[in-house]
Design a protein around this motif. Structure first.
Motif, PDB file in Angstrom:
ATOM      1  N   ILE A  63       0.914  -1.188   0.107  1.00  0.00           N
ATOM      2  CA  ILE A  63       0.127   0.122  -0.089  1.00  0.00           C
ATOM      3  C   ILE A  63       0.941   1.268  -0.100  1.00  0.00           C
ATOM      4  O   ILE A  63       1.603   1.491   0.891  1.00  0.00           O
ATOM      5  CB  ILE A  63      -0.889  -0.072   1.229  1.00  0.00           C
ATOM      6  CG1 ILE A  63      -1.896  -1.139   1.334  1.00  0.00           C
ATOM      7  CG2 ILE A  63      -1.836   1.372   1.317  1.00  0.00           C
ATOM      8  CD1 ILE A  63      -2.585  -1.473   2.576  1.00  0.00           C
ATOM      9  N   PRO A  64       0.621   2.058  -0.984  1.00  0.00           N
ATOM     10  CA  PRO A  64       1.533   3.225  -0.890  1.00  0.00           C
ATOM     11  C   PRO A  64       1.187   4.291   0.069  1.00  0.00           C
ATOM     12  O   PRO A  64       0.031   4.316   0.825  1.00  0.00           O
ATOM     13  CB  PRO A  64       1.347   3.851  -2.027  1.00  0.00           C
ATOM     14  CG  PRO A  64       0.642   3.150  -3.053  1.00  0.00           C
ATOM     15  CD  PRO A  64      -0.047   1.951  -2.126  1.00  0.00           C
ATOM     16  N   ASN A  65       2.059   5.198   0.819  1.00  0.00           N
ATOM     17  CA  ASN A  65       1.775   6.145   1.713  1.00  0.00           C
ATOM     18  C   ASN A  65       0.454   7.003   1.204  1.00  0.00           C
ATOM     19  O   ASN A  65       0.438   7.366   0.093  1.00  0.00           O
ATOM     20  CB  ASN A  65       2.865   6.915   1.882  1.00  0.00           C
ATOM     21  CG  ASN A  65       3.969   6.280   2.740  1.00  0.00           C
ATOM     22  OD1 ASN A  65       3.755   5.267   3.302  1.00  0.00           O
ATOM     23  ND2 ASN A  65       5.131   6.633   2.777  1.00  0.00           N
ATOM     24  N   GLY A  66      -0.311   7.256   2.281  1.00  0.00           N
ATOM     25  CA  GLY A  66      -1.371   8.067   1.846  1.00  0.00           C
ATOM     26  C   GLY A  66      -2.527   7.113   1.163  1.00  0.00           C
ATOM     27  O   GLY A  66      -3.441   8.014   0.696  1.00  0.00           O
ATOM     28  N   GLN A  67      -2.391   5.914   1.225  1.00  0.00           N
ATOM     29  CA  GLN A  67      -3.634   5.228   0.294  1.00  0.00           C
ATOM     30  C   GLN A  67      -4.353   4.382   1.319  1.00  0.00           C
ATOM     31  O   GLN A  67      -5.430   3.887   0.899  1.00  0.00           O
ATOM     32  CB  GLN A  67      -3.123   4.449  -0.711  1.00  0.00           C
ATOM     33  CG  GLN A  67      -2.435   5.294  -1.808  1.00  0.00           C
ATOM     34  CD  GLN A  67      -3.555   6.206  -2.527  1.00  0.00           C
ATOM     35  OE1 GLN A  67      -4.595   5.729  -2.938  1.00  0.00           O
ATOM     36  NE2 GLN A  67      -3.159   7.624  -2.654  1.00  0.00           N
ATOM     37  N   ALA A  68      -4.042   4.036   2.463  1.00  0.00           N
ATOM     38  CA  ALA A  68      -4.743   2.921   3.358  1.00  0.00           C
ATOM     39  C   ALA A  68      -5.922   3.629   3.924  1.00  0.00           C
ATOM     40  O   ALA A  68      -6.146   4.542   4.133  1.00  0.00           O
ATOM     41  CB  ALA A  68      -3.891   2.619   4.332  1.00  0.00           C
ATOM     42  N   ASP A  69      -7.111   2.754   3.890  1.00  0.00           N
ATOM     43  CA  ASP A  69      -8.461   3.043   4.304  1.00  0.00           C
ATOM     44  C   ASP A  69      -8.617   2.956   5.902  1.00  0.00           C
ATOM     45  O   ASP A  69      -9.200   3.509   6.657  1.00  0.00           O
ATOM     46  CB  ASP A  69      -9.535   2.180   3.673  1.00  0.00           C
ATOM     47  CG  ASP A  69      -9.386   2.355   2.235  1.00  0.00           C
ATOM     48  OD1 ASP A  69      -9.694   3.491   1.503  1.00  0.00           O
ATOM     49  OD2 ASP A  69      -9.083   1.491   1.341  1.00  0.00           O
ATOM     50  N   VAL A  70      -7.755   1.838   6.195  1.00  0.00           N
ATOM     51  CA  VAL A  70      -8.005   1.113   7.758  1.00  0.00           C
ATOM     52  C   VAL A  70      -6.485   1.010   8.160  1.00  0.00           C
ATOM     53  O   VAL A  70      -5.743   0.345   7.352  1.00  0.00           O
ATOM     54  CB  VAL A  70      -8.986   0.159   7.809  1.00  0.00           C
ATOM     55  CG1 VAL A  70      -8.930  -0.393   9.216  1.00  0.00           C
ATOM     56  CG2 VAL A  70     -10.262   0.350   7.321  1.00  0.00           C
ATOM     57  N   LEU A  71      -6.429   1.360   9.508  1.00  0.00           N
ATOM     58  CA  LEU A  71      -5.008   0.976  10.181  1.00  0.00           C
ATOM     59  C   LEU A  71      -5.418   0.493  11.532  1.00  0.00           C
ATOM     60  O   LEU A  71      -6.357   0.969  12.378  1.00  0.00           O
ATOM     61  CB  LEU A  71      -4.346   2.248  10.489  1.00  0.00           C
ATOM     62  CG  LEU A  71      -3.112   2.054  11.671  1.00  0.00           C
ATOM     63  CD1 LEU A  71      -2.106   1.117  11.057  1.00  0.00           C
ATOM     64  CD2 LEU A  71      -2.279   3.345  11.792  1.00  0.00           C
ATOM     65  N   LEU A  72      -5.061  -1.009  11.661  1.00  0.00           N
ATOM     66  CA  LEU A  72      -5.318  -1.626  12.651  1.00  0.00           C
ATOM     67  C   LEU A  72      -4.082  -1.412  13.735  1.00  0.00           C
ATOM     68  O   LEU A  72      -3.238  -2.071  13.112  1.00  0.00           O
ATOM     69  CB  LEU A  72      -5.530  -3.115  12.690  1.00  0.00           C
ATOM     70  CG  LEU A  72      -7.074  -3.514  12.014  1.00  0.00           C
ATOM     71  CD1 LEU A  72      -7.170  -4.910  12.047  1.00  0.00           C
ATOM     72  CD2 LEU A  72      -8.115  -2.952  12.868  1.00  0.00           C
ATOM     73  N   GLY A  73      -3.999  -0.931  14.589  1.00  0.00           N
ATOM     74  CA  GLY A  73      -2.632  -0.758  15.278  1.00  0.00           C
ATOM     75  C   GLY A  73      -2.773  -1.550  16.746  1.00  0.00           C
ATOM     76  O   GLY A  73      -3.470  -1.298  17.625  1.00  0.00           O
ATOM     77  N   LEU A  74      -2.112  -2.551  16.723  1.00  0.00           N
ATOM     78  CA  LEU A  74      -1.707  -3.465  17.785  1.00  0.00           C
ATOM     79  C   LEU A  74      -1.120  -3.034  18.736  1.00  0.00           C
ATOM     80  O   LEU A  74      -1.132  -3.337  20.008  1.00  0.00           O
ATOM     81  CB  LEU A  74      -1.444  -4.752  17.428  1.00  0.00           C
ATOM     82  CG  LEU A  74      -2.162  -5.614  16.081  1.00  0.00           C
ATOM     83  CD1 LEU A  74      -1.497  -6.998  15.860  1.00  0.00           C
ATOM     84  CD2 LEU A  74      -3.481  -5.886  16.581  1.00  0.00           C
ATOM     85  N   GLU A  75      -0.287  -2.183  18.793  1.00  0.00           N
ATOM     86  CA  GLU A  75       0.718  -1.529  19.515  1.00  0.00           C
ATOM     87  C   GLU A  75       0.879  -0.135  19.365  1.00  0.00           C
ATOM     88  O   GLU A  75       1.019   0.497  18.125  1.00  0.00           O
ATOM     89  CB  GLU A  75       2.173  -2.045  19.774  1.00  0.00           C
ATOM     90  CG  GLU A  75       3.058  -1.939  20.881  1.00  0.00           C
ATOM     91  CD  GLU A  75       3.526  -0.312  20.820  1.00  0.00           C
ATOM     92  OE1 GLU A  75       3.911   0.060  21.867  1.00  0.00           O
ATOM     93  OE2 GLU A  75       4.049   0.096  19.728  1.00  0.00           O
ATOM     94  N   LEU A  76       0.617   0.835  20.358  1.00  0.00           N
ATOM     95  CA  LEU A  76       0.507   2.259  20.406  1.00  0.00           C
ATOM     96  C   LEU A  76       1.776   2.865  19.204  1.00  0.00           C
ATOM     97  O   LEU A  76       1.397   3.639  18.483  1.00  0.00           O
ATOM     98  CB  LEU A  76       0.836   2.853  21.689  1.00  0.00           C
ATOM     99  CG  LEU A  76       0.286   4.454  21.789  1.00  0.00           C
ATOM    100  CD1 LEU A  76      -1.022   4.485  20.976  1.00  0.00           C
ATOM    101  CD2 LEU A  76       0.182   4.748  23.158  1.00  0.00           C
ATOM    102  N   ALA A  77       3.054   2.534  19.693  1.00  0.00           N
ATOM    103  CA  ALA A  77       4.359   3.220  19.171  1.00  0.00           C
ATOM    104  C   ALA A  77       3.993   2.778  17.573  1.00  0.00           C
ATOM    105  O   ALA A  77       4.296   3.589  16.665  1.00  0.00           O
ATOM    106  CB  ALA A  77       5.358   3.012  19.564  1.00  0.00           C
ATOM    107  N   GLU A  78       3.924   1.786  17.473  1.00  0.00           N
ATOM    108  CA  GLU A  78       3.707   1.092  15.889  1.00  0.00           C
ATOM    109  C   GLU A  78       2.368   1.924  15.056  1.00  0.00           C
ATOM    110  O   GLU A  78       2.569   1.826  13.748  1.00  0.00           O
ATOM    111  CB  GLU A  78       3.782  -0.418  15.886  1.00  0.00           C
ATOM    112  CG  GLU A  78       5.064  -1.123  16.591  1.00  0.00           C
ATOM    113  CD  GLU A  78       6.263  -0.482  15.763  1.00  0.00           C
ATOM    114  OE1 GLU A  78       6.503  -0.288  14.524  1.00  0.00           O
ATOM    115  OE2 GLU A  78       7.339  -0.216  16.435  1.00  0.00           O
ATOM    116  N   THR A  79       1.576   1.818  15.844  1.00  0.00           N
ATOM    117  CA  THR A  79       0.471   2.625  15.283  1.00  0.00           C
ATOM    118  C   THR A  79       0.754   3.809  14.914  1.00  0.00           C
ATOM    119  O   THR A  79       0.740   4.215  13.682  1.00  0.00           O
ATOM    120  CB  THR A  79      -0.860   2.548  16.137  1.00  0.00           C
ATOM    121  OG1 THR A  79      -1.196   1.258  16.470  1.00  0.00           O
ATOM    122  CG2 THR A  79      -2.016   3.309  15.623  1.00  0.00           C
ATOM    123  N   VAL A  80       1.372   4.623  15.589  1.00  0.00           N
ATOM    124  CA  VAL A  80       1.771   5.845  15.194  1.00  0.00           C
ATOM    125  C   VAL A  80       2.778   5.963  14.134  1.00  0.00           C
ATOM    126  O   VAL A  80       2.752   6.887  13.080  1.00  0.00           O
ATOM    127  CB  VAL A  80       2.695   6.762  16.363  1.00  0.00           C
ATOM    128  CG1 VAL A  80       3.338   7.973  15.927  1.00  0.00           C
ATOM    129  CG2 VAL A  80       1.468   7.181  17.646  1.00  0.00           C
TER     130      VAL A  80
END
Length: 196
Positions: A63-80
């Motif tokens: 997925i190119p930067n700026g194209q994802a519809d959904v982010l599932l973040g399992l860990e806070l820093a990795e979500t950021v």
């Protein structure tokens, strides 16, 4: 219909399993799917990012930067860290729990959950932030955090298939001895974002 999902976490959180369940559910309803995983150098607690792209069209697995519809973040820093993947108006479902990297434990760097949370609130349009690890522990093990997150996602009417279909695929993939615990985690994730 196209849907691009990024799953960001650390090793041991079941990131890859969650992406495979999402992809298989899409394939079973006849959608083309491409997936990709980037796994950190350490198997446990190293950065892991999975990408699931479903729907018609000519596109790569990344997925190119700026194209994802959904982010599932399992860990806070990795979500950021994965926020750069999001398009405007994307949905973020994030675990507020933290896993401190070794560099923090050794005193070489710092980790500030309150700053990370503030960043997410500022940079995202649609944020669902809750302690998914706590809910997974309530279900029986922190390792079910991925199923809590899938449960939360299933409520939001973003997937091209029903929550029941996703749950059925999950039941088929999870070994029988772990099934009940993971189904409980899935249900707790649904409740966390207002689902039944």
């Amino acid at each position: 219909m196209r849907l691009d999902i990024v799953i960001a976490g650390v090793g041991g959180q079941g990131n890859v399993l969650a992406s495979r369940i999402l992809a298989r559910a899409a394939m079973e309803v006849g959608l083309p799917v491409r997936t990709s995983e980037v796994i950190g150098m350490a198997q446990r607690e190293g950065a892991v990012m999975s990408q699931v792209r479903m729907g018609a069209g000519d596109y790569s697995a990344l997925i190119p930067n700026g194209q994802a519809d959904v982010l599932l973040g399992l860990e806070l820093a990795e979500t950021v860290r994965a926020v750069t993947k999001l398009k405007k108006g994307a949905v973020v479902i994030a675990n507020s729990a933290t896993i401190y990297p070794v560099s923090v434990s050794l005193g070489f760097s710092s980790y500030h959950p309150e700053q990370l949370t503030a960043f997410l609130k500022e940079r995202t349009d649609s944020l669902y932030l809750f302690d998914a690890t706590s809910l997974a522990n309530q279900a029986g093990t922190y390792k079910a955090t991925n199923m809590v997150m899938l449960g939360a996602l299933s409520v939001l009417d973003l997937l091209p298939y029903s929550a029941d279909h996703l749950r059925a695929v999950m039941e088929d993939v999870i070994p029988p001895r772990l099934r009940e615990m993971n189904l409980t985690a899935f249900a707790l994730g649904r409740q966390a974002v207002g689902g039944a």
